[in-house]
Motif scaffolding. Structure first.
Motif, PDB file in Angstrom:
ATOM      1  N   TYR A  99      23.805 -83.677  67.987  1.00 19.18           N
ATOM      2  CA  TYR A  99      23.494 -83.399  68.983  1.00 19.18           C
ATOM      3  C   TYR A  99      24.978 -83.882  69.633  1.00 19.18           C
ATOM      4  CZ  TYR A  99      22.703 -82.321  74.400  1.00 19.18           C
ATOM      5  OH  TYR A  99      23.890 -82.491  75.433  1.00 19.18           O
ATOM      6  N   SER A 100      24.782 -83.323  70.376  1.00 17.73           N
ATOM      7  CA  SER A 100      26.287 -84.161  70.777  1.00 17.73           C
ATOM      8  C   SER A 100      27.226 -83.150  72.617  1.00 17.73           C
ATOM      9  CB  SER A 100      28.223 -83.639  69.983  1.00 17.73           C
ATOM     10  OG  SER A 100      29.120 -83.664  70.889  1.00 17.73           O
ATOM     11  N   LYS A 101      27.040 -83.994  73.727  1.00 20.46           N
ATOM     12  CA  LYS A 101      27.563 -82.910  74.813  1.00 20.46           C
ATOM     13  C   LYS A 101      28.564 -82.728  74.655  1.00 20.46           C
ATOM     14  CE  LYS A 101      24.620 -85.776  78.128  1.00 20.46           C
ATOM     15  NZ  LYS A 101      24.412 -87.212  79.059  1.00 20.46           N
ATOM     16  N   THR A 102      29.932 -83.080  74.216  1.00 20.27           N
ATOM     17  CA  THR A 102      30.605 -82.769  73.756  1.00 20.27           C
ATOM     18  C   THR A 102      30.923 -81.276  73.267  1.00 20.27           C
ATOM     19  OG1 THR A 102      31.853 -84.429  74.083  1.00 20.27           O
ATOM     20  CG2 THR A 102      33.179 -83.082  73.968  1.00 20.27           C
ATOM     21  N   ALA A 103      30.419 -81.112  71.767  1.00 21.45           N
ATOM     22  CA  ALA A 103      30.277 -80.321  71.258  1.00 21.45           C
ATOM     23  C   ALA A 103      29.442 -79.436  72.382  1.00 21.45           C
ATOM     24  CB  ALA A 103      29.606 -80.398  70.003  1.00 21.45           C
ATOM     25  N   GLU A 104      28.273 -79.766  72.593  1.00 25.07           N
ATOM     26  CA  GLU A 104      28.362 -78.351  73.274  1.00 25.07           C
ATOM     27  C   GLU A 104      28.847 -77.885  74.587  1.00 25.07           C
ATOM     28  OE1 GLU A 104      24.465 -78.982  75.820  1.00 25.07           O
ATOM     29  OE2 GLU A 104      23.172 -78.350  74.381  1.00 25.07           O
ATOM     30  N   LYS A 105      29.646 -78.682  75.109  1.00 19.01           N
ATOM     31  CA  LYS A 105      30.518 -77.555  76.235  1.00 19.01           C
ATOM     32  C   LYS A 105      31.436 -77.143  75.983  1.00 19.01           C
ATOM     33  CE  LYS A 105      33.503 -80.565  78.473  1.00 19.01           C
ATOM     34  NZ  LYS A 105      34.316 -81.595  79.515  1.00 19.01           N
ATOM     35  N   ASN A 106      32.103 -77.496  74.619  1.00 15.09           N
ATOM     36  CA  ASN A 106      33.291 -76.895  74.145  1.00 15.09           C
ATOM     37  C   ASN A 106      32.637 -76.007  73.051  1.00 15.09           C
ATOM     38  OD1 ASN A 106      35.799 -78.149  74.871  1.00 15.09           O
ATOM     39  ND2 ASN A 106      34.412 -80.150  74.542  1.00 15.09           N
ATOM     40  N   ASN A 162      35.083 -84.933  66.203  1.00 13.25           N
ATOM     41  CA  ASN A 162      35.802 -86.146  65.583  1.00 13.25           C
ATOM     42  C   ASN A 162      36.776 -85.761  66.264  1.00 13.25           C
ATOM     43  OD1 ASN A 162      35.567 -88.358  64.026  1.00 13.25           O
ATOM     44  ND2 ASN A 162      37.105 -87.423  63.327  1.00 13.25           N
ATOM     45  N   GLU A 163      38.212 -85.077  66.070  1.00 16.37           N
ATOM     46  CA  GLU A 163      39.177 -84.685  66.375  1.00 16.37           C
ATOM     47  C   GLU A 163      39.504 -85.209  67.962  1.00 16.37           C
ATOM     48  OE1 GLU A 163      43.572 -81.544  66.614  1.00 16.37           O
ATOM     49  OE2 GLU A 163      42.049 -81.718  64.337  1.00 16.37           O
ATOM     50  N   LEU A 164      38.440 -84.029  68.425  1.00 15.02           N
ATOM     51  CA  LEU A 164      38.766 -84.045  70.317  1.00 15.02           C
ATOM     52  C   LEU A 164      37.606 -85.064  71.286  1.00 15.02           C
ATOM     53  CD1 LEU A 164      38.543 -81.804  72.036  1.00 15.02           C
ATOM     54  CD2 LEU A 164      36.111 -81.440  71.956  1.00 15.02           C
ATOM     55  N   VAL A 165      37.111 -85.737  70.282  1.00 18.30           N
ATOM     56  CA  VAL A 165      36.558 -86.853  70.846  1.00 18.30           C
ATOM     57  C   VAL A 165      37.741 -88.128  70.690  1.00 18.30           C
ATOM     58  CG1 VAL A 165      34.215 -86.991  70.865  1.00 18.30           C
ATOM     59  CG2 VAL A 165      34.728 -88.059  69.108  1.00 18.30           C
ATOM     60  N   GLY A 166      38.793 -87.736  69.549  1.00 21.07           N
ATOM     61  CA  GLY A 166      39.249 -88.629  69.704  1.00 21.07           C
ATOM     62  C   GLY A 166      38.988 -89.972  68.166  1.00 21.07           C
ATOM     63  N   GLY A 167      38.482 -89.552  67.462  1.00 18.13           N
ATOM     64  CA  GLY A 167      38.422 -90.123  65.771  1.00 18.13           C
ATOM     65  C   GLY A 167      39.329 -89.977  64.730  1.00 18.13           C
ATOM     66  N   VAL A 168      39.397 -91.032  64.641  1.00 19.49           N
ATOM     67  CA  VAL A 168      40.278 -91.286  63.872  1.00 19.49           C
ATOM     68  C   VAL A 168      40.152 -90.335  62.350  1.00 19.49           C
ATOM     69  CG1 VAL A 168      40.886 -93.416  63.770  1.00 19.49           C
ATOM     70  CG2 VAL A 168      39.381 -93.352  62.068  1.00 19.49           C
ATOM     71  N   PRO A 169      40.975 -90.308  61.731  1.00 22.51           N
ATOM     72  CA  PRO A 169      40.431 -88.552  60.167  1.00 22.51           C
ATOM     73  C   PRO A 169      40.118 -89.079  59.253  1.00 22.51           C
ATOM     74  CG  PRO A 169      42.776 -88.891  61.561  1.00 22.51           C
ATOM     75  CD  PRO A 169      42.372 -89.981  61.664  1.00 22.51           C
ATOM     76  N   THR A 170      38.914 -90.488  59.126  1.00 20.62           N
ATOM     77  CA  THR A 170      39.001 -91.112  57.634  1.00 20.62           C
ATOM     78  C   THR A 170      37.492 -91.192  58.843  1.00 20.62           C
ATOM     79  OG1 THR A 170      39.939 -93.029  59.207  1.00 20.62           O
ATOM     80  CG2 THR A 170      41.185 -91.731  56.666  1.00 20.62           C
TER      81      THR A 170
END
Length: 141
Positions: free
Chosen positions: A14-21, A67-75
């Motif tokens: 679950y992710s609010k960001t994923a849901e919103k986008n 992961n990209e949308l929330v600013g996570g590193v690719p690794t």
């Protein structure tokens, strides 16, 4: 789907960001599901059993797009199902990390943030204890 006695797959996806986008953050690969089960089996369930308090998953599995949308590193180990960010009501990040270390639970990275702890597992099992630059709380000697 239950991953362990106290943890469900939905808590990790679950992710609010994923849901919103409109991002589908479901687990599609078996190895990722197995990694999430291992994270629960090796760290989260033993921690939960010891503290006898619910653990909230702030961020668990992240598909590459999320992961990209929330600013996570690719690794990020989040995309492999090997990491999650947790908090426990009534416990500081330091206190959560202290229990993990006292139980000698396996971890690759344990990163203390002001309001949560990032914990990851990996075959590397580096036992890296790190502090986010925003963390100003108690530190280990």
């Amino acid at each position: 789907m239950n991953l362990s006695k106290n943890f469900k797959l939905s808590e990790f996806t679950y992710s609010k960001t994923a849901e919103k986008n409109g991002i589908d953050n479901s687990v599609k690969q078996e190895y990722i599901l197995n990694n999430l089960k291992e994270l629960c089996f090796q760290v989260l369930q033993p921690l939960r059993d010891k503290i006898n308090k619910p653990i909230t998953i702030n961020s668990g599995y992240r598909c590459l797009k999320l992961n990209e949308l929330v600013g996570g590193v690719p690794t990020s180990q989040h995309v492999l199902g090997q990491a999650c960010d947790i908090k426990v009501k009534g416990m500081t990040s330091y206190e959560i990390a202290k229990v993990i270390m006292e139980l000698y639970l396996p971890f690759d990275q344990l990163i203390l943030y002001p309001n949560f702890v990032h914990v990851s597992i990996s075959p590397r099992d580096r036992r890296q204890l790190l502090y986010n630059k925003s963390y100003k709380g108690k530190q280990f000697d």
